[in-house]
Scaffold this motif. Sequence first.
Motif, PDB file in Angstrom:
ATOM      1  N   ALA A 298       5.391  -2.145  -2.779  1.00  0.00           N
ATOM      2  CA  ALA A 298       4.222  -1.257  -2.812  1.00  0.00           C
ATOM      3  C   ALA A 298       2.931  -2.067  -2.801  1.00  0.00           C
ATOM      4  O   ALA A 298       1.965  -1.728  -2.108  1.00  0.00           O
ATOM      5  N   GLY A 299       2.934  -3.125  -3.576  1.00  0.00           N
ATOM      6  CA  GLY A 299       1.748  -3.978  -3.600  1.00  0.00           C
ATOM      7  C   GLY A 299       1.475  -4.613  -2.253  1.00  0.00           C
ATOM      8  O   GLY A 299       0.328  -4.714  -1.804  1.00  0.00           O
ATOM      9  N   GLN A 300       2.543  -5.037  -1.634  1.00  0.00           N
ATOM     10  CA  GLN A 300       2.386  -5.632  -0.302  1.00  0.00           C
ATOM     11  C   GLN A 300       1.858  -4.605   0.687  1.00  0.00           C
ATOM     12  O   GLN A 300       0.966  -4.887   1.492  1.00  0.00           O
TER      13      GLN A 300
ATOM     14  N   LEU B 160       0.125  -1.952  -0.039  1.00  0.00           N
ATOM     15  CA  LEU B 160      -1.254  -1.626  -0.367  1.00  0.00           C
ATOM     16  C   LEU B 160      -2.212  -2.674   0.203  1.00  0.00           C
ATOM     17  O   LEU B 160      -3.322  -2.356   0.628  1.00  0.00           O
ATOM     18  N   MET B 161      -1.777  -3.909   0.185  1.00  0.00           N
ATOM     19  CA  MET B 161      -2.624  -4.946   0.772  1.00  0.00           C
ATOM     20  C   MET B 161      -2.857  -4.668   2.260  1.00  0.00           C
ATOM     21  O   MET B 161      -3.985  -4.788   2.745  1.00  0.00           O
TER      22      MET B 161
ATOM     23  N   TRP C 142       7.897  -2.096  -6.569  1.00  0.00           N
ATOM     24  CA  TRP C 142       6.459  -2.257  -6.744  1.00  0.00           C
ATOM     25  C   TRP C 142       5.928  -3.490  -6.018  1.00  0.00           C
ATOM     26  O   TRP C 142       4.771  -3.532  -5.627  1.00  0.00           O
TER      27      TRP C 142
ATOM     28  N   GLN D 194      -0.876   1.586  -9.981  1.00  0.00           N
ATOM     29  CA  GLN D 194       0.208   0.673 -10.332  1.00  0.00           C
ATOM     30  C   GLN D 194       0.503  -0.283  -9.177  1.00  0.00           C
ATOM     31  O   GLN D 194       0.748  -1.476  -9.389  1.00  0.00           O
ATOM     32  N   ALA D 195       0.439   0.251  -7.973  1.00  0.00           N
ATOM     33  CA  ALA D 195       0.653  -0.614  -6.809  1.00  0.00           C
ATOM     34  C   ALA D 195      -0.451  -1.663  -6.706  1.00  0.00           C
ATOM     35  O   ALA D 195      -0.213  -2.805  -6.297  1.00  0.00           O
ATOM     36  N   LEU D 196      -1.644  -1.244  -7.119  1.00  0.00           N
ATOM     37  CA  LEU D 196      -2.776  -2.181  -7.099  1.00  0.00           C
ATOM     38  C   LEU D 196      -2.489  -3.399  -7.967  1.00  0.00           C
ATOM     39  O   LEU D 196      -2.855  -4.525  -7.645  1.00  0.00           O
ATOM     40  N   GLN D 197      -1.818  -3.148  -9.074  1.00  0.00           N
ATOM     41  CA  GLN D 197      -1.512  -4.257  -9.987  1.00  0.00           C
ATOM     42  C   GLN D 197      -0.375  -5.128  -9.477  1.00  0.00           C
ATOM     43  O   GLN D 197      -0.133  -6.197 -10.024  1.00  0.00           O
ATOM     44  N   HIS D 198       0.322  -4.640  -8.493  1.00  0.00           N
ATOM     45  CA  HIS D 198       1.454  -5.405  -7.968  1.00  0.00           C
ATOM     46  C   HIS D 198       1.153  -6.012  -6.608  1.00  0.00           C
ATOM     47  O   HIS D 198       2.065  -6.452  -5.912  1.00  0.00           O
ATOM     48  N   MET D 199      -0.101  -6.010  -6.259  1.00  0.00           N
ATOM     49  CA  MET D 199      -0.436  -6.645  -4.985  1.00  0.00           C
ATOM     50  C   MET D 199      -0.144  -8.139  -5.060  1.00  0.00           C
ATOM     51  O   MET D 199      -0.236  -8.741  -6.132  1.00  0.00           O
ATOM     52  N   PRO D 200       0.215  -8.729  -3.962  1.00  0.00           N
ATOM     53  CA  PRO D 200       0.609 -10.148  -3.979  1.00  0.00           C
ATOM     54  C   PRO D 200      -0.474 -11.071  -4.531  1.00  0.00           C
ATOM     55  O   PRO D 200      -0.168 -12.125  -5.076  1.00  0.00           O
TER      56      PRO D 200
ATOM     57  N   LEU E 243      -0.714   4.688  -7.276  1.00  0.00           N
ATOM     58  CA  LEU E 243      -1.562   3.819  -6.460  1.00  0.00           C
ATOM     59  C   LEU E 243      -2.175   2.706  -7.321  1.00  0.00           C
ATOM     60  O   LEU E 243      -2.229   1.534  -6.906  1.00  0.00           O
TER      61      LEU E 243
END
Lengths: 343, 210
Positions: free
Chosen positions: B138-140, B142-143, B135, A24-30, A22
Amino acid sequence: MSTRPPDRSRSADDDLPRDARLSQALQHMPDAHMAPSAQVRAEVLRQARLATEGSLSRSSPLRRWLRAQGSQLGSGHWRPAAALGLFLVGALSWTALNHRGAGEGAEATQVADATPARAAHGQAQPLEERVAAAPRDVPTEAPKAEQAAKSVAAGANAVVSQPTAQAAVAAPPAPPVHDTALAKAAAATSATPPVLPEASVADRAATETPVALAAATARGGLAPTAPAAAPATLMRAEQGLAPAVLQLKVNGQMRTLPLRAAPAADLLAALRQAMDTGANAGLGQVQTSAVLWTVAGPAGEAWEAHAGLLRYRQGPTAPWREHPLTRAQAAALNTLVQQAVGP
Amino acid sequence: MDAQDRTDDDLMLAFAAGQGAAFELLYRRHEGALFRFVRRVLGQALAAQADEVFQQTWLKIIGAKAGYQPGPASWKTWAFTIAHHSCLDVLRKSGRELSLGAGVDDEDSGAADTLDWLQAEGGQHSPSSEDTAHWRAAGQQLMHCLDQLPTAQRVAFLLHHEEGCSLLDMAQALQIAAEAVKSRLRYAMAKLRGCMAPYLVDRGLAGGKA
């Protein structure tokens, strides 16, 4: 639609790998690498700079001095402008009296001795008397000042110590711009100015270059009551040297003032140096009502001093450039302006 | 001491004393994180106002310089609290905070339906075989998941997991009990784990599901 609640059966240890993913996903947010727009950044930094300079200017020595002067004139935000105007009127009267020549030397010396002390200690004669006295002197000297201004404007870099046409032939070329003028002025404001003996100033004025003359006069001019300043001015008058001329905009009115040579040189050098060391374009519009003073250069360039800000343009149609002033720079420039106007 | 080594508190005090360079350093240090925080708290619907809220936050920080005193909480927590309040103002005006903030600490009230929908939506996203694509997706996701959290839980999650604020700092900044902070975090994590399930399991397993 399924209605599966969050799974609470897992232990905390079971969540660790998932939480790591999670993160790690936070760091890959757009929006992970998004930044505010450049305009927002510039505006924030500008506001911070204004806040800093505003708080500093409230405690600057010049502001305290102006407040002290203004307290005798009235109240409100006009006090600093009125005090500066009073200061300039006094300086104008004093300079004009000095220009009457050697024949009236005794009178000029007397006025020159009295006026600086009054101006420095806020014990000047009543405002009405000063304002009434000014027109007696200005009309007779104004043509000379304007003529001198035109002669200065004709020269490219010969800004200060501009002799008359007769003396200009024999005069050495104009001194180069001082790179360290601001530093000198800043040091001068914090140091006790030496009072030069009359003979010392006179000797230097007669024998040394205009640069040395300028420096000597500047040192003498730092002391509001220095008696050496008046004889130095008289020496120049006796030698037929016309004072340098610049325009000062005070409270919306453009005044053409003959300036003392040395401080004017330092003033222009400092102004140019300040703009050369990091002027920025388009940092925002400045209210013209906030102009503290304006200096018009010989080649059409102009500087406007605001609280914590110096604006510059190369000509009447050129765009303004802005440069934030530190406390030391603002104090140094204000000191130079005072010196250039006179003691 | 090198300027880079100065603490945020030192820089703020130096700024209050008139050192503009201290503020610029402070700004550079926290510009990105503060902007991301504002943008994520506002959510996708109000992302267009992120610049404005971000600027308001910094102007409030500038305006508070005279009275700033280092406290038990860090400068960062203090600044993010200001940003949080600025965001809440905008969310309240838009009505979004009220609708999503209802039942903030009520674990099973209504949010479960939203979560289920998100889980179903999340299951439709097939992770790519390549890490970057996985990822990025995943990031998208998570947003989207964050966007569906109640504001209070979203703020708690971002402060703790993105900015590294301690529970005590958060409790002080948000002016709630530490237990309430833990509760918000727990609910947020539970919902996010569910919402992000396809991306949080082992890659091989996720791929098998997809």
